[in-house]
Design an enzyme around this catalytic site. Structure first.
Site, mmCIF file in Angstrom:
data_model
loop_
_atom_site.group_PDB
_atom_site.id
_atom_site.type_symbol
_atom_site.label_atom_id
_atom_site.label_comp_id
_atom_site.label_asym_id
_atom_site.label_seq_id
_atom_site.Cartn_x
_atom_site.Cartn_y
_atom_site.Cartn_z
ATOM 1 N N HIS A 31 71.355 39.731 20.277
ATOM 2 C CA HIS A 31 71.947 40.658 21.442
ATOM 3 C C HIS A 31 70.663 41.264 21.931
ATOM 4 O O HIS A 31 69.616 41.686 21.507
ATOM 5 C CB HIS A 31 72.696 41.800 20.558
ATOM 6 N N MET A 35 67.579 46.917 30.167
ATOM 7 C CA MET A 35 67.681 48.371 31.004
ATOM 8 C C MET A 35 66.974 48.614 32.074
ATOM 9 O O MET A 35 65.570 48.139 32.019
ATOM 10 C CB MET A 35 67.472 49.432 29.813
ATOM 11 N N HIS A 64 73.282 42.333 27.197
ATOM 12 C CA HIS A 64 73.951 43.275 27.442
ATOM 13 C C HIS A 64 73.044 44.006 28.565
ATOM 14 O O HIS A 64 72.044 44.810 28.225
ATOM 15 C CB HIS A 64 74.090 44.182 26.137
HETATM 16 C C1 DX5 Z 1 71.621 50.855 22.807
HETATM 17 C C2 DX5 Z 1 71.715 49.341 22.775
HETATM 18 C C3 DX5 Z 1 71.892 48.920 21.445
HETATM 19 C C4 DX5 Z 1 70.560 49.157 20.495
HETATM 20 C C5 DX5 Z 1 71.423 49.599 19.087
HETATM 21 O O1 DX5 Z 1 71.725 51.133 24.362
HETATM 22 O O2 DX5 Z 1 72.960 48.861 23.643
HETATM 23 O O3 DX5 Z 1 72.269 47.620 21.574
HETATM 24 O O4 DX5 Z 1 69.853 48.291 20.227
HETATM 25 O O5 DX5 Z 1 70.659 50.036 18.195
HETATM 26 P P1 DX5 Z 1 70.893 50.572 16.707
HETATM 27 O O6 DX5 Z 1 71.727 49.451 16.154
HETATM 28 O O7 DX5 Z 1 69.595 50.809 16.277
HETATM 29 O O8 DX5 Z 1 71.907 51.773 17.025
HETATM 30 ZN ZN ZN Z 2 73.387 46.496 23.336
#
Ligand code: DX5
Ligand code: ZN
Length: 216
Positions: A31, A35, A64
């Site tokens: 994943h 950003m 993502h």
């Molecule tokens: C947050 C990301 C997540 C993040 C999750 O905006 O989309 O994928 O990495 O991290 P954890 O599992 O630490 O909440």
């Molecule tokens: Zn994510």
């Protein structure tokens, strides 16, 4: 259960070793959280990093996009090696077109929703996507606390997907760990994203395995 460790929580100085660890684990997807500092208040990594990670694994790259105007970069992410490309409902003025564009470029399209966005808003796009990513924290940062209202959203969406006879996967992202994996599965989730729970653990491979089999 599909397990997708989020590399946002990995050690960027040792990305090759982190990728190797995931390759040897039961992780299904990588994943990758992109950003832009506009859609969310953080900047993570982008295309050149994904190109390198592509060389380090045969597992699916689940990208993502937490960026504005993702349609401008769809082709670039396809070229960088993304297998699954998920865009935010809140970031797309022409979501239907964006989803089609992702599919035409040979990737699997997903749509993500923030915690405040009702799953009901997806009614008219469910037929077009293979995946819905429900954010269970506000996007932008790893290590936040899971929002319990997510369970209800999963149940409602799962019910609707089944009613329509669709095969859409439900992916949960944010605050996922061994304490909530089983409840998420029971609610109807198919994919668990986990950042901190995996990479900050003494034995990441063991956590991945436990998430996959929903055991602790
Ligand atoms: C947050 C990301 C997540 C993040 C999750 O905006 O989309 O994928 O990495 O991290 P954890 O599992 O630490 O909440
Ligand atoms: Zn994510």
């Amino acid at each position: 259960m599909i397990v997708a460790p989020s590399l946002l929580a990995s050690n960027f100085l040792h990305l090759e070793a982190e990728a190797r660890m995931l390759n040897e684990s039961e992780a299904d997807w990588f994943h990758l959280d992109v950003m832009d500092g506009r859609f969310v208040n953080n900047i993570s990594f982008g295309l050149p990093v994904i190109q390198q990670i592509r060389k380090a694994t045969n597992k699916l790259l689940d990208v993502h996009l937490m960026i504005e105007e993702p349609e401008k970069y769809t082709e670039a992410f396809a070229k960088a090696g993304a297998d699954i490309l998920t865009v935010h409902f809140e970031a797309c003025r022409h979501l239907h077109r964006n989803i089609q564009q992702i599919r035409e470029l040979g990737m699997v399209p997903g749509v993500a929703i923030n915690p405040h966005t009702p799953v009901q808003f997806l009614q008219d796009i469910l037929h077009e996507v293979d995946l819905v990513l429900i954010m269970s924290v506000n996007p932008g940062f790893g290590g936040q606390q899971f929002i319990p209202h997510t369970y209800q959203k999963i149940k409602t969406l799962r019910h609707r997907i089944d009613q329509l006879g669709l095969q859409v996967k439900i992916e949960i992202d944010g605050g996922v760990d061994l304490s909530n994996a089983k409840t998420l599965q029971d609610a109807g989730a198919n994919v668990l994203v986990a950042g901190s729970a995996v990479f900050h653990a003494p034995d990441p491979k063991q956590v991945i395995s436990s998430l996959k089999h929903c055991t602790d």
